[in-house]
Design a protein around this motif. Structure first.
Motif: not given
Ligand SMILES: Nc1ncnc2c1ncn2[C@@H]1O[C@H](COP(=O)(O)OP(=O)(O)OP(=O)(O)O)[C@@H](O)[C@H]1O
Ligand SMILES: [Mg+2]
Lengths: 365, 299, 317
Positions: C4-5, C7-8, C11-12, C300, C303-304
């Motif tokens: 998850f981290i 991919t984020r 993407r960032l 981002t 999201d975390f």
């Protein structure tokens, strides 16, 4: 045990009516229900979806939310009418005296709060336990509802448990403060068939061990068979038949009860069936039909049924109450059925077909 | 008395023109807001025809005809500003800027954003990912900052340029709203049914998907128009909207700062016009959205 | 969780690359050649000089090469020099972050502190008089732009009552009370819309949550309403609120430009405006990329935060 309190019933509901006011009109969800329940006894409430079972249970517990609800009548619990109590007084009753197990364990636990807090938070409030006492109580409770490895489970979040486990947690929550009356509102509808049995047995055992009164709400006659002392059949917000469970199954009088019975599938015992087997739809609760509410769907319907509402009265057996002009098995019913069949009435034809294929009879088990 | 209980009532109500039925459902605040919007639009469109409305750029004091910062009078209903121009006239003509910008944005948003969003929400797959990636990147810029950068780098700042730039920037949010709707509509039975009987994709898109996306998009447009008017107001307040002397509500507020100590009215009037117009759009938009959610809940 | 981290973060980085390239494109493609900003039109007769300047600023290289160079420097924290002041863009940004940052943080904290109780009261008494007043008020506040609110506050609290200065900024390192005096009115002006947005979010989210079964189940346990509201209901809604605060940073950043202009605060927004008026394209480009970066990074982070607060995502790897 012959003092006054022990003799009077634990809960006595009289002419309870609950109405929701919505833009389309007044939804009369419960329309004059009366019954009583003794200490340590169990009552099954059966009816198809929308018959007002949940609303009845919630009205007695005063748990109907919203400003558009009105409840009239009386519900005397342990000597006082709960309908006249203040919210603060109700909070004293909730949990400690009356508790509820909800239909769907997936949604009745807060997904963001650990099991431990959900099991113990009301213990702390009602019984003034400190943290470690509450924790110990929680472990004992989870053990009691047969959850393996309770210490680890307490630290879990609800989504980490299976459906059956969650319902066990819900039961633990409800039992935590040792209530004298437990409402179980379709506690197994949302569960797998294999788990349903275990949960029902768990409830029955706890009920017996604790000598707690229990109201078991279900849409499945098969669930109450052999499990409850009394059974009450509800249709469109009213009671149509009410009898000790054994005599109800031995001598089913109301056409609606008979239809419910017919809709129990024989093979897998407690079931999911949505009762599609009964021809027609439940009536509009905003504008209920005149006469008997079941008359539009009843295979034994005759003129009197359409014009006159049958009162709920005792039959020859004083413990058996019934609201019907043409009870199943009576000569009038037979005549009416022949006539309806000849006239090609849909519900009569449907019944005729189903009985010729598999005759309606008792439940196996 | 109670029409709801009268069996003849529904047919009678059905015979009434739909617009009247529509209005009769509005709460009084919404009726008030809708009326205000009609007044603003009417004034902006017919500004040149309003009898007795002063020239918004006529600086009377230069010709010995009136003074700066005048109070309300019969010749100047709302008084004059620090250039002795008629405030009411400037507000009426300023409405043109706000409305033109809002309309362009809504039009471009609904047409382009609505089309792209419906399309990619319907066909999904790679096109969807590609278009939405672009949309996400554009939305990754804070709106006003992006607008500021573009507008200033353009050099020329007349109504057409401002409206077009704001219009382009409002395509992405509409695309997103339309796509979300199209996604859920594409899963509904009537679309599945149309697919099953072999209706052509283009036909389904134009006959089934887009007509069902549009009402949501129009309710969104109301609220979005409010945001756009605020955006143009901010831009004008910073002195970066249409160039003077064309009046715009934000420009008027900005200009009033100089003499705020002496005369606060030139600041108050355009502010009120702006706030009430935006509030009315929000109010009517919210009401439409509620109406729509009630209706779709009833389905 | 690890994926998850990952991919984020991917993407960032991708978003930042595209955002920076688009900004670069925007600044360099639009009419008004950069040379006009570097040399006054009248001085452009001297072809040799113009050519020299073009070469010096690398204006003749292909776009991608220039972007590559600029990006390479940017990664090392060098956003180029201002055309007007010749100072490093990055150091100018760093110098102004405290002002804009403080303004935004104070606004968000103040707005959340005000909006949560308002939203909770309004949802708890859904449909009541109180709810109507709060919801109506929020709808109205949503329509009051920062410059109108700011001007009103200046007129009332600075000019008429004299409680706060009308313009200017005192750095917190110089005087804490002075700093508080100067941050109050700007932050209040920005808060009007923020409070309205947050209140509406909290209310609508809570109204849905309060209809959940687990709220009914908590009631049936005999818990007090206040306890249920804040311990059971607000938790899921706080997630929504965090998301909205993150998404709203964009609006807030726009708002700071206006408010810094109105109150003459030496923040990033004011600097951006100045650069725009001076056609200082290096500065505009640097600040725009920086602001977009802040926005993307904050979201981002949101999201975390979800990852930390919502156990369902944390465990669902
Ligand atoms: N809050 C409410 N507002 C309006 N109508 C309601 C409300 N709650 C229940 N009703 C109506 O009351 C009727 C009885 O509902 P109830 O939930 O008691 O049925 P039920 O017997 O429990 O059915 P199920 O087996 O589906 O749980 C339904 O027709 C329902 O539409
Ligand atoms: Mg129910």
């Amino acid at each position: 045990m012959v003092d006054q309190a022990a003799n009077s019933p634990l809960l006595k509901v009289d002419d309870l009516r609950t109405t929701f006011t919505i833009p389309a009109g007044d939804v009369k969800a419960v329309r004059g229900v009366s019954f009583s329940l003794d200490r340590g006894k169990t009552l099954g409430i059966v009816g198809e979806s929308g018959s007002g079972k949940t609303v009845l249970a919630r009205s007695v517990m005063r748990l109907n939310l919203g400003t558009n609800v009105t409840t009239t009548g009386t519900a005397v619990f342990e000597g006082t009418d709960v309908l006249t109590r203040s919210p603060a007084e109700m909070r004293q009753l909730w949990g400690t005296e009356m508790a509820m197990v909800f239909q769907d364990p997936m949604t009745s636990l807060n997904p963001l709060v650990r099991v431990q807090r959900q099991v113990t938070e009301h213990l702390c409030r009602h019984l003034n336990l400190n943290r470690s006492e509450a924790r110990q109580a929680a472990v004992d409770l989870l053990r009691e509802v047969r959850i393996p490895d309770p210490e680890t489970r307490l630290r879990s979040f609800p989504h980490e448990l299976s459906g059956g486990m969650r319902q066990r947690v819900c039961i633990a929550v409800a039992l935590a403060c040792a209530p004298s009356l437990l409402f179980a509102d379709e506690p197994t509808t949302a569960l797998d068939v294999t788990v349903q049995h275990q949960i029902l047995n768990l409830l029955s055992r706890e009920q017996a061990d604790r000598e707690m009164a229990m109201v078991l709400v279900t849409h499945d006659l098969g669930v109450v068979a052999g499990r409850t002392d009394d059974t009450m059949v509800m249709y469109a917000g009213t009671v149509v038949e009410h009898a000790p469970t054994a005599s109800l199954f031995a001598d089913m009088r109301h056409p609606y009860s008979e239809a419910l019975m017919r809709s129990i599938p024989r093979t897998s015992f407690p079931s999911h069936t949505r009762l599609a087997a009964i021809t027609g739809r439940p009536p509009d609760l905003i504008d209920p039909p005149t006469g008997c509410d079941f008359s539009p769907r009843c295979p034994y319907v005759q003129d009197q049924c359409v014009n006159e509402e049958p009162p709920l009265v005792e039959t020859d057996d004083p413990t058996h109450r019934l609201a019907c002009w043409t009870p199943v098995g009576s000569p009038e019913a037979r005549v009416a059925f022949e006539k309806n069949l000849a006239a090609g009435l849909r519900q009569a034809v449907a019944v005729d077909l189903s009985t010729t294929r598999s005759p309606a009879g008792g439940v196996d088990g | 008395m109670d029409t709801a209980l009268d069996p003849a009532a529904p047919t009678e109500a059905a015979r009434r023109p739909w617009i009247r039925r529509f209005i009769s459902k509005m709460p009084w605040t919404t009726r008030f807001c809708a009326s205000w919007l009609i007044v603003v639009v009417g004034a902006a469109v017919f500004a040149d025809l309003i009898p007795g409305l002063a020239d918004p750029n006529y600086q009377g004091f230069l010709f010995g005809d009136g003074a700066t910062n005048e109070g309300p009078s019969l010749t100047h209903f709302l008084g004059t500003d620090n250039n002795s121009r008629d405030i009411l006239a400037r507000i009426v003509y300023g409405a043109r800027v706000s409305l033109a910008v809002a309309l362009t944005a809504v039009f471009m948003g609904v047409v382009f954003g609505g089309f792209f969003g419906s399309l990619v929400g319907f066909v999904r797959g790679k096109t969807d990912s590609a278009v939405m990636a672009v949309v996400d990147v554009i939305l990754a810029f804070p709106g006003l900052v992006l607008l500021l950068t573009v507008v200033t780098l353009l050099g020329r700042r007349d109504l057409v340029v401002i409206a077009t730039v704001i219009g382009f920037l409002s395509i992405p949010p509409y695309t997103r709203v339309a796509r979300a709707n199209a996604l859920s509509i594409s899963r509904r039975e009537f679309v599945t049914a149309a697919r099953a009987i072999g209706t052509r994709k283009r036909t389904i898109l134009f006959r089934e998907v887009i007509p069902n996306v549009l009402p949501t998009l129009l309710a969104y447009a109301m609220v979005n128009a409010a945001v756009i008017i605020l955006l143009e107001g901010a831009l004008a307040f910073l002195g970066l909207s249409v160039e003077p002397p064309t009046s715009s509500w934000g420009t008027m507020v900005n200009a009033s700062r100089v003499d705020l100590q002496i005369n606060v009215w030139p600041a108050i009037w355009p502010s009120l016009a702006l706030v009430f117009t935006v509030y009315s759009l929000n109010n009517v938009g919210d009401w439409l959205r509620r109406l729509r959610s009630v209706r779709s809940a009833a389905l | 969780m690890g994926s998850f981290i990952a991919t984020r973060l991917v993407r960032l980085v991708a978003t930042l690359l595209v955002v920076s390239f688009l900004t670069f494109l925007l600044v360099n493609l639009l009419p008004g050649d950069a040379i006009n900003a570097l040399i006054p039109i009248e001085a452009q007769q001297d072809q040799e000089y113009v050519a020299q300047v073009r070469a010096e600023w690398g204006l003749d290289d292909p776009m991608l090469v220039r972007y590559g160079k600029w990006l390479g420097d940017a990664v090392r924290g060098d956003l180029g020099d201002s055309i007007v002041t010749s100072r490093a863009v990055s150091s100018e940004i760093a110098h102004r972050i405290p002002v804009t940052g403080e303004l935004m943080i104070v606004t968000v904290i103040f707005s959340v502190l005000l909006a949560v109780p308002l939203g909770v009261m309004s949802a708890y008494r859904e449909g009541s008089r109180l709810d109507q007043i709060i919801s109506g008020g929020a709808q109205f506040a949503l329509s009051v732009p920062g410059f109108v609110a700011g001007l009103l506050f200046i007129y009332v609290f600075a000019m008429k009552l004299g409680w706060f200065p009308a313009t200017g900024w005192t750095r917190i390192s110089n005087s804490i009370s002075g700093n508080l005096m100067t941050v109050t009115l700007p932050a209040l002006s920005l808060s009007v819309i923020e409070v309205a947005v947050y209140t509406r979010v909290v209310r609508s989210d809570l109204v849905t949550t309060l209809k959940e079964d687990y709220i009914l189940s908590a009631r049936s346990k005999g818990l007090k309403d206040g306890f249920i509201l804040f311990r059971h209901a607000l938790r899921p809604s706080s997630l929504t609120l965090i998301t909205v605060v993150g998404l709203n940073i964009g609006l807030l950043l726009g708002g700071t430009v206006v408010v810094e202009f109105l109150f003459a605060l030496p923040g990033l927004g004011k600097r951006l405006l100045d650069a725009i008026f001076q056609r200082d394209f290096m500065m505009v480009q640097g600040i725009t990329v920086f602001v977009a970066m802040v926005y993307v990074v904050v979201n981002t982070l949101v999201d975390f935060v979800y990852l930390v607060v919502d156990p369902r995502i944390r465990k669902a790897d």
